[in-house]
Design a protein around this motif. Structure first.
Motif, PDB file in Angstrom:
ATOM      1  N   ILE A   8       0.867  -1.187   0.000  1.00 57.22           N
ATOM      2  CA  ILE A   8       0.000   0.000   0.000  1.00 57.22           C
ATOM      3  C   ILE A   8       0.899   1.231   0.000  1.00 57.22           C
ATOM      4  CG2 ILE A   8      -1.872   1.215   1.215  1.00 57.22           C
ATOM      5  CD1 ILE A   8      -2.653  -1.677   0.586  1.00 57.22           C
ATOM      6  N   VAL A   9       0.733   2.072  -1.007  1.00 55.69           N
ATOM      7  CA  VAL A   9       1.576   3.271  -1.102  1.00 55.69           C
ATOM      8  C   VAL A   9       0.680   4.510  -1.096  1.00 55.69           C
ATOM      9  CG1 VAL A   9       3.443   4.399  -2.349  1.00 55.69           C
ATOM     10  CG2 VAL A   9       3.180   1.927  -2.520  1.00 55.69           C
ATOM     11  N   ARG A  23      10.024   3.769  -4.549  1.00 59.30           N
ATOM     12  CA  ARG A  23      10.542   2.646  -3.734  1.00 59.30           C
ATOM     13  C   ARG A  23       9.514   1.523  -3.632  1.00 59.30           C
ATOM     14  NH1 ARG A  23      15.730   2.571  -1.355  1.00 59.30           N
ATOM     15  NH2 ARG A  23      16.495   4.579  -2.001  1.00 59.30           N
ATOM     16  N   GLY A  24       8.274   1.922  -3.393  1.00 57.46           N
ATOM     17  CA  GLY A  24       7.194   0.937  -3.257  1.00 57.46           C
ATOM     18  C   GLY A  24       7.025   0.131  -4.538  1.00 57.46           C
ATOM     19  N   LEU A  25       7.092   0.821  -5.673  1.00 58.55           N
ATOM     20  CA  LEU A  25       6.936   0.127  -6.959  1.00 58.55           C
ATOM     21  C   LEU A  25       8.117  -0.827  -7.201  1.00 58.55           C
ATOM     22  CD1 LEU A  25       5.629   2.992  -9.323  1.00 58.55           C
ATOM     23  CD2 LEU A  25       4.304   1.166  -8.262  1.00 58.55           C
ATOM     24  N   SER A  26       9.337  -0.371  -6.869  1.00 59.37           N
ATOM     25  CA  SER A  26      10.517  -1.240  -7.065  1.00 59.37           C
ATOM     26  C   SER A  26      10.411  -2.492  -6.197  1.00 59.37           C
ATOM     27  CB  SER A  26      11.820  -0.538  -6.669  1.00 59.37           C
ATOM     28  OG  SER A  26      11.930   0.652  -7.327  1.00 59.37           O
ATOM     29  N   LEU A  27       9.974  -2.281  -4.956  1.00 65.69           N
ATOM     30  CA  LEU A  27       9.843  -3.408  -4.031  1.00 65.69           C
ATOM     31  C   LEU A  27       8.778  -4.388  -4.545  1.00 65.69           C
ATOM     32  CD1 LEU A  27      10.866  -4.438  -1.296  1.00 65.69           C
ATOM     33  CD2 LEU A  27       9.022  -3.167  -0.205  1.00 65.69           C
ATOM     34  N   ALA A  28       7.688  -3.840  -5.031  1.00 61.11           N
ATOM     35  CA  ALA A  28       6.601  -4.669  -5.570  1.00 61.11           C
ATOM     36  C   ALA A  28       7.100  -5.487  -6.755  1.00 61.11           C
ATOM     37  CB  ALA A  28       5.432  -3.788  -5.990  1.00 61.11           C
ATOM     38  N   LYS A  29       7.911  -4.848  -7.568  1.00 62.19           N
ATOM     39  CA  LYS A  29       8.474  -5.536  -8.745  1.00 62.19           C
ATOM     40  C   LYS A  29       9.350  -6.714  -8.274  1.00 62.19           C
ATOM     41  CE  LYS A  29      10.173  -5.700 -13.048  1.00 62.19           C
ATOM     42  NZ  LYS A  29       9.336  -6.199 -14.105  1.00 62.19           N
ATOM     43  N   ALA A  30      10.216  -6.412  -7.290  1.00 63.95           N
ATOM     44  CA  ALA A  30      11.144  -7.443  -6.806  1.00 63.95           C
ATOM     45  C   ALA A  30      10.394  -8.597  -6.140  1.00 63.95           C
ATOM     46  CB  ALA A  30      12.139  -6.820  -5.834  1.00 63.95           C
ATOM     47  N   ILE A 109       5.649   4.382   3.136  1.00 64.05           N
ATOM     48  CA  ILE A 109       5.262   5.788   3.303  1.00 64.05           C
ATOM     49  C   ILE A 109       6.498   6.664   3.515  1.00 64.05           C
ATOM     50  CG2 ILE A 109       4.954   5.663   5.834  1.00 64.05           C
ATOM     51  CD1 ILE A 109       2.366   7.340   5.452  1.00 64.05           C
ATOM     52  N   ALA A 110       6.433   7.918   3.034  1.00 57.02           N
ATOM     53  CA  ALA A 110       7.547   8.852   3.226  1.00 57.02           C
ATOM     54  C   ALA A 110       7.444   9.515   4.598  1.00 57.02           C
ATOM     55  CB  ALA A 110       7.506   9.926   2.140  1.00 57.02           C
ATOM     56  N   THR A 111       8.588   9.951   5.131  1.00 57.91           N
ATOM     57  CA  THR A 111       8.576  10.636   6.434  1.00 57.91           C
ATOM     58  C   THR A 111       7.838  11.959   6.363  1.00 57.91           C
ATOM     59  OG1 THR A 111      10.699  11.634   5.857  1.00 57.91           O
ATOM     60  CG2 THR A 111      10.755   9.710   7.318  1.00 57.91           C
ATOM     61  N   HIS A 112       7.905  12.608   5.184  1.00 57.63           N
ATOM     62  CA  HIS A 112       7.308  13.927   5.025  1.00 57.63           C
ATOM     63  C   HIS A 112       6.438  13.983   3.782  1.00 57.63           C
ATOM     64  CE1 HIS A 112      10.761  14.650   7.662  1.00 57.63           C
ATOM     65  NE2 HIS A 112       9.958  15.541   8.229  1.00 57.63           N
ATOM     66  N   GLY A 113       5.656  15.044   3.708  1.00 58.93           N
ATOM     67  CA  GLY A 113       4.751  15.202   2.577  1.00 58.93           C
ATOM     68  C   GLY A 113       4.762  16.619   2.068  1.00 58.93           C
ATOM     69  N   ARG A 114       3.572  17.135   1.798  1.00 58.49           N
ATOM     70  CA  ARG A 114       3.444  18.473   1.224  1.00 58.49           C
ATOM     71  C   ARG A 114       4.068  19.559   2.090  1.00 58.49           C
ATOM     72  NH1 ARG A 114       0.169  19.758  -3.007  1.00 58.49           N
ATOM     73  NH2 ARG A 114      -0.915  17.956  -3.851  1.00 58.49           N
ATOM     74  N   ARG A 115       3.890  19.474   3.395  1.00 65.15           N
ATOM     75  CA  ARG A 115       4.448  20.515   4.265  1.00 65.15           C
ATOM     76  C   ARG A 115       5.950  20.384   4.387  1.00 65.15           C
ATOM     77  NH1 ARG A 115       2.535  23.592   9.196  1.00 65.15           N
ATOM     78  NH2 ARG A 115       2.891  21.691  10.378  1.00 65.15           N
ATOM     79  N   GLY A 116       6.415  19.169   4.506  1.00 63.96           N
ATOM     80  CA  GLY A 116       7.844  18.891   4.424  1.00 63.96           C
ATOM     81  C   GLY A 116       8.736  19.622   5.402  1.00 63.96           C
ATOM     82  N   ALA A 133      -1.274   1.556  12.137  1.00 58.63           N
ATOM     83  CA  ALA A 133      -1.436   0.619  11.010  1.00 58.63           C
ATOM     84  C   ALA A 133      -1.626  -0.815  11.502  1.00 58.63           C
ATOM     85  CB  ALA A 133      -0.216   0.690  10.103  1.00 58.63           C
ATOM     86  N   PRO A 134      -2.447  -1.585  10.806  1.00 59.50           N
ATOM     87  CA  PRO A 134      -2.666  -2.989  11.197  1.00 59.50           C
ATOM     88  C   PRO A 134      -1.580  -3.912  10.637  1.00 59.50           C
ATOM     89  CG  PRO A 134      -4.036  -2.456   9.316  1.00 59.50           C
ATOM     90  CD  PRO A 134      -3.293  -1.200   9.660  1.00 59.50           C
ATOM     91  N   CYS A 135      -0.569  -3.327   9.959  1.00 61.05           N
ATOM     92  CA  CYS A 135       0.446  -4.142   9.266  1.00 61.05           C
ATOM     93  C   CYS A 135       1.807  -3.453   9.383  1.00 61.05           C
ATOM     94  CB  CYS A 135       0.046  -4.270   7.791  1.00 61.05           C
ATOM     95  SG  CYS A 135       0.075  -2.695   6.914  1.00 61.05           S
ATOM     96  N   PRO A 136       2.883  -4.110   8.916  1.00 62.88           N
ATOM     97  CA  PRO A 136       4.190  -3.449   8.959  1.00 62.88           C
ATOM     98  C   PRO A 136       4.216  -2.186   8.080  1.00 62.88           C
ATOM     99  CG  PRO A 136       4.437  -5.805   8.529  1.00 62.88           C
ATOM    100  CD  PRO A 136       2.979  -5.502   8.427  1.00 62.88           C
ATOM    101  N   VAL A 137       5.067  -1.238   8.490  1.00 59.02           N
ATOM    102  CA  VAL A 137       5.188   0.038   7.758  1.00 59.02           C
ATOM    103  C   VAL A 137       6.660   0.265   7.432  1.00 59.02           C
ATOM    104  CG1 VAL A 137       4.763   2.539   7.831  1.00 59.02           C
ATOM    105  CG2 VAL A 137       3.227   0.977   9.066  1.00 59.02           C
ATOM    106  N   LEU A 138       6.962   0.491   6.169  1.00 62.61           N
ATOM    107  CA  LEU A 138       8.323   0.824   5.743  1.00 62.61           C
ATOM    108  C   LEU A 138       8.370   2.333   5.515  1.00 62.61           C
ATOM    109  CD1 LEU A 138      11.159  -0.017   4.714  1.00 62.61           C
ATOM    110  CD2 LEU A 138      10.101  -0.416   2.479  1.00 62.61           C
ATOM    111  N   VAL A 139       9.247   3.014   6.273  1.00 62.01           N
ATOM    112  CA  VAL A 139       9.280   4.485   6.227  1.00 62.01           C
ATOM    113  C   VAL A 139      10.488   4.942   5.406  1.00 62.01           C
ATOM    114  CG1 VAL A 139       9.323   6.585   7.623  1.00 62.01           C
ATOM    115  CG2 VAL A 139       8.197   4.534   8.493  1.00 62.01           C
ATOM    116  N   ILE A 140      10.231   5.784   4.417  1.00 68.00           N
ATOM    117  CA  ILE A 140      11.286   6.227   3.502  1.00 68.00           C
ATOM    118  C   ILE A 140      11.678   7.670   3.815  1.00 68.00           C
ATOM    119  CG2 ILE A 140      11.919   6.549   1.074  1.00 68.00           C
ATOM    120  CD1 ILE A 140      11.205   3.626   1.768  1.00 68.00           C
ATOM    121  N   ARG A 141      12.967   7.853   4.123  1.00 66.79           N
ATOM    122  CA  ARG A 141      13.468   9.190   4.420  1.00 66.79           C
ATOM    123  C   ARG A 141      14.035   9.819   3.161  1.00 66.79           C
ATOM    124  NH1 ARG A 141      17.789   9.992   8.840  1.00 66.79           N
ATOM    125  NH2 ARG A 141      18.116   7.775   8.495  1.00 66.79           N
ATOM    126  N   HIS A 142      13.677  11.059   2.914  1.00 65.73           N
ATOM    127  CA  HIS A 142      14.139  11.770   1.720  1.00 65.73           C
ATOM    128  C   HIS A 142      15.664  11.822   1.693  1.00 65.73           C
ATOM    129  CE1 HIS A 142      14.152  14.682  -1.474  1.00 65.73           C
ATOM    130  NE2 HIS A 142      14.909  15.483  -0.752  1.00 65.73           N
TER     131      HIS A 142
END
Ligand SMILES: Nc1ncnc2c1ncn2[C@@H]1O[C@H](COP(=O)(O)OP(=O)(O)OP(=O)(O)O)[C@@H](O)[C@H]1O
Ligand SMILES: [Mg+2]
Length: 145
Positions: A8-9, A23-30, A109-116, A133-142
């Motif tokens: 889920i991205v 990152r999410g798409l690459s991981l899904a591909k792998a 999910i990314a650490t930051h978004g629009r406000r950044g 979250a009901p599942c594991p979360v992978l957090v991506i830092r810019h």
């Protein structure tokens, strides 16, 4: 990781989210897993006003923006050969993200978004998703690999 059913991205269309999406798409591909990309239309400040009092329907504008963002991600997923489904929800972003995810999913999910505000460790949506979250979360830092 091989037990993960879907990735889920969530995206708010920001540059930070773009990095997490990639990152999410690459991981899904792998992992050969399908992706659900989710854009939540959030309008907390406007709920105080009846819709007819506004000159433009803000949520309509945001929905258009959401469709454009999601179309671009779908095209990208197709290019790299990842099965993707995109969804637009209306409501509180973290709640909707957590409601969409199942226990056997993985959220990216990314650490930051629009406000950044990078001086903050985490944006409020990212923090709430990690907490609830009901599942594991992978957090991506810019900027970090
Ligand atoms: N409306 C949304 N729909 C889907 N995903 C979202 C939404 N808002 C945030 N996200 C996800 O959460 C990530 C972190 O964004 P977050 O909103 O927590 O940080 P911020 O915008 O920098 O700070 P804040 O919103 O707390 O002021 C985004 O990159 C995106 O992946
Ligand atoms: Mg935000």
């Amino acid at each position: 990781m091989e037990n993960v059913k879907r990735i889920i991205v969530p995206t708010d269309g920001s540059g930070h989210a773009d990095i997490a999406v990639e990152r999410g798409l690459s991981l899904a591909k792998a992992l050969k897993k399908p992706v659900v990309v989710l854009y939540v239309v959030d309008r907390p400040g406007f709920q105080a006003f009846p819709p007819e009092s506004l000159l433009v329907d803000v949520s309509d504008l945001v929905r258009k923006e959401a469709s454009a963002v999601l179309a671009k991600i779908e095209a990208r997923a197709k290019t790299i050969g990842v099965d993707v489904k995109s969804e637009v929800h209306e409501g509180h972003p973290a709640e909707e993200i957590c409601r969409t995810a199942q226990p056997d999913d993985l959220i990216v999910i990314a650490t930051h978004g629009r406000r950044g505000l990078s001086r903050m460790l985490l944006g409020s949506v990212a923090e709430s998703v990690i907490r609830h979250a009901p599942c594991p979360v992978l957090v991506i830092r810019h900027g970090k690999t």
